[in-house]
Design an enzyme around this catalytic site. Structure first.
Site, PDB file in Angstrom:
ATOM      1  CD  GLN A 108      97.207  43.993  62.198  1.00  0.00           C
ATOM      2  OE1 GLN A 108      96.360  43.370  61.569  1.00  0.00           O
ATOM      3  NE2 GLN A 108      98.361  44.312  61.676  1.00  0.00           N
ATOM      4  CG  HIS A 128      93.040  42.348  65.949  1.00  0.00           C
ATOM      5  ND1 HIS A 128      93.836  41.888  64.937  1.00  0.00           N
ATOM      6  CD2 HIS A 128      92.217  43.262  65.378  1.00  0.00           C
ATOM      7  CE1 HIS A 128      93.512  42.509  63.792  1.00  0.00           C
ATOM      8  NE2 HIS A 128      92.544  43.345  64.046  1.00  0.00           N
TER       9      HIS A 128
HETATM   10  P1  NAD Z   1     100.367  38.111  59.330  1.00  0.00           P
HETATM   11  O1  NAD Z   1     100.674  36.726  59.824  1.00  0.00           O
HETATM   12  O2  NAD Z   1      99.282  38.266  58.335  1.00  0.00           O
HETATM   13  O3  NAD Z   1     101.667  38.770  58.687  1.00  0.00           O
HETATM   14  C1  NAD Z   1     102.895  38.821  59.372  1.00  0.00           C
HETATM   15  C2  NAD Z   1     103.914  39.389  58.410  1.00  0.00           C
HETATM   16  O4  NAD Z   1     105.136  39.576  59.121  1.00  0.00           O
HETATM   17  C3  NAD Z   1     104.217  38.486  57.220  1.00  0.00           C
HETATM   18  O5  NAD Z   1     104.042  39.221  56.030  1.00  0.00           O
HETATM   19  C4  NAD Z   1     105.679  38.063  57.416  1.00  0.00           C
HETATM   20  O6  NAD Z   1     106.394  38.021  56.207  1.00  0.00           O
HETATM   21  C5  NAD Z   1     106.215  39.168  58.301  1.00  0.00           C
HETATM   22  N1  NAD Z   1     107.274  38.750  59.210  1.00  0.00           N
HETATM   23  C6  NAD Z   1     107.223  37.737  60.106  1.00  0.00           C
HETATM   24  N2  NAD Z   1     108.340  37.688  60.844  1.00  0.00           N
HETATM   25  C7  NAD Z   1     109.145  38.686  60.381  1.00  0.00           C
HETATM   26  C8  NAD Z   1     110.438  39.150  60.735  1.00  0.00           C
HETATM   27  N3  NAD Z   1     111.128  38.591  61.742  1.00  0.00           N
HETATM   28  N4  NAD Z   1     110.982  40.188  60.040  1.00  0.00           N
HETATM   29  C9  NAD Z   1     110.290  40.769  59.011  1.00  0.00           C
HETATM   30  N5  NAD Z   1     109.044  40.386  58.649  1.00  0.00           N
HETATM   31  C10 NAD Z   1     108.471  39.360  59.331  1.00  0.00           C
HETATM   32  O7  NAD Z   1     100.157  38.999  60.610  1.00  0.00           O
HETATM   33  P2  NAD Z   1      99.139  40.213  60.842  1.00  0.00           P
HETATM   34  O8  NAD Z   1      99.125  41.132  59.668  1.00  0.00           O
HETATM   35  O9  NAD Z   1      99.473  40.737  62.205  1.00  0.00           O
HETATM   36  O10 NAD Z   1      97.716  39.507  60.897  1.00  0.00           O
HETATM   37  C11 NAD Z   1      97.536  38.349  61.669  1.00  0.00           C
HETATM   38  C12 NAD Z   1      96.419  38.440  62.695  1.00  0.00           C
HETATM   39  O11 NAD Z   1      96.638  37.389  63.599  1.00  0.00           O
HETATM   40  C13 NAD Z   1      96.464  39.695  63.503  1.00  0.00           C
HETATM   41  O12 NAD Z   1      95.183  40.176  63.482  1.00  0.00           O
HETATM   42  C14 NAD Z   1      96.831  39.263  64.915  1.00  0.00           C
HETATM   43  O13 NAD Z   1      95.787  39.640  65.802  1.00  0.00           O
HETATM   44  C15 NAD Z   1      96.800  37.775  64.934  1.00  0.00           C
HETATM   45  N6  NAD Z   1      98.042  37.124  65.431  1.00  0.00           N
HETATM   46  C16 NAD Z   1      98.674  37.614  66.541  1.00  0.00           C
HETATM   47  C17 NAD Z   1      99.817  37.009  66.999  1.00  0.00           C
HETATM   48  C18 NAD Z   1     100.492  37.594  68.222  1.00  0.00           C
HETATM   49  O14 NAD Z   1      99.807  38.165  69.078  1.00  0.00           O
HETATM   50  N7  NAD Z   1     101.815  37.510  68.323  1.00  0.00           N
HETATM   51  C19 NAD Z   1     100.351  35.891  66.356  1.00  0.00           C
HETATM   52  C20 NAD Z   1      99.672  35.382  65.226  1.00  0.00           C
HETATM   53  C21 NAD Z   1      98.516  36.026  64.778  1.00  0.00           C
END
Ligand code: NAD
Length: 261
Positions: A108, A128
């Site tokens: 994602q 995404h």
């Molecule tokens: P989300 O933010 O909804 O959930 C992330 C989850 O990861 C949380 O439940 C959190 O508790 C867990 N988490 C975070 N760091 C962790 C770690 N080090 N160890 C264990 N667990 C950890 O993310 P999602 O479900 O991917 O949805 C968010 C949307 O936003 C996606 O569609 C994505 O496209 C986008 N997004 C992308 C990025 C990126 O490209 N890095 C960053 C932010 C959002």
């Protein structure tokens, strides 16, 4: 040692990965937090800290409001992904792939860190989209993000498409925007064809991405979840690791590969 990281849990899960013909992983923002890119909904998430930020990824707001677009270009320019490097979890998944034990990576994320870690781009399904491309919402033309950010830096706060004058946007999926049909069908096949489906660092609240877990489970895959916080799919998971991804994923991969040779 945390109970969920006990040798038994890692050993047993590694055994499932080893015995599987097809392992598919679904990654979310949580896999990249240890690279310094905040997630959206975790405790330090972008939306947890600033709920108004969600407006920047809503398509109707983006189309209607030039100010939203100006802010969106600045936020793309300042995205931490430009300076981030892959972490131990991204690198471990590449090792798994190179050992022939990872069939597909559905992500994602828009940050490109799987590919930068060395993943075969043909096996990474970017559900995404990507931060590194810009798409014209009128004619569909794509150009590199760096080209458009150069125009922002030169004083154009909302650069229009140079071919048709249309509004441009990062080639990522905003709320209110459909997923690319062929990307979604590739992801669907990768989920439905898996023997083991591992969801890593996703809150599993965004659909249709989260529905891939249903598809995999319905097709008989074992579901493994690696996420610090609970998810709506914990009950269908055969195993859940609620510990840091940068610890769990490398430990699992090490165990799979050590028993390999
Ligand atoms: P989300 O933010 O909804 O959930 C992330 C989850 O990861 C949380 O439940 C959190 O508790 C867990 N988490 C975070 N760091 C962790 C770690 N080090 N160890 C264990 N667990 C950890 O993310 P999602 O479900 O991917 O949805 C968010 C949307 O936003 C996606 O569609 C994505 O496209 C986008 N997004 C992308 C990025 C990126 O490209 N890095 C960053 C932010 C959002």
């Amino acid at each position: 040692m945390r109970p969920e990281l006990s040798g038994t849990a890692i050993d047993e899960t590694a055994g499932w990965l080893r015995d599987a013909d097809r392992v598919t992983v679904l990654t979310g923002a949580g896999i990249s937090t240890e690279s310094g890119i905040p997630d959206f909904r975790g405790p330090d998430g972008v939306w947890t800290r600033d709920p108004a930020a969600v407006g920047l990824v809503s398509l109707p707001d983006y189309l209607a409001d030039e100010d939203v677009r100006r802010r969106a270009w600045l936020s793309r320019r300042d995205n931490p992904a430009w300076h981030a490097t892959p972490n131990a979890a991204h690198l471990a998944l590449v090792e798994l792939e190179r050992a022939g034990r990872l069939w597909a990576t559905i992500t994602q994320n828009i940050d490109g860190l799987h590919q930068r870690a060395g993943a075969d781009p043909s096996r990474v399904i970017e559900l995404h989209g990507t931060l590194y491309q810009v798409e014209c919402l009128q004619c569909g033309r794509r150009v590199p993000m760096t080209e458009v950010l150069d125009r922002v830096a030169s004083g154009d706060p909302d650069p229009a498409c140079t071919a048709c004058g249309g509004i441009q946007k990062a080639a990522t999926i905003a709320f209110g925007q459909q997923l690319d049909r062929s990307v979604l069908s590739t992801a669907t096949a990768a989920a439905a064809g898996a023997d083991v489906f591992v969801a890593i660092g996703t809150s599993l609240t965004v659909h249709p991405a989260a529905g891939l877990v249903d598809l995999a489970a319905a097709a008989g895959a074992r579901i493994v979840i690696v996420n610090a916080e609970p998810t709506p799919y914990d009950e269908v998971a055969a195993r859940r690791f609620a510990a840091p991804i940068g610890v769990v994923v490398p430990a699992l991969v090490r165990r799979v590969l050590s028993a390999n040779g």
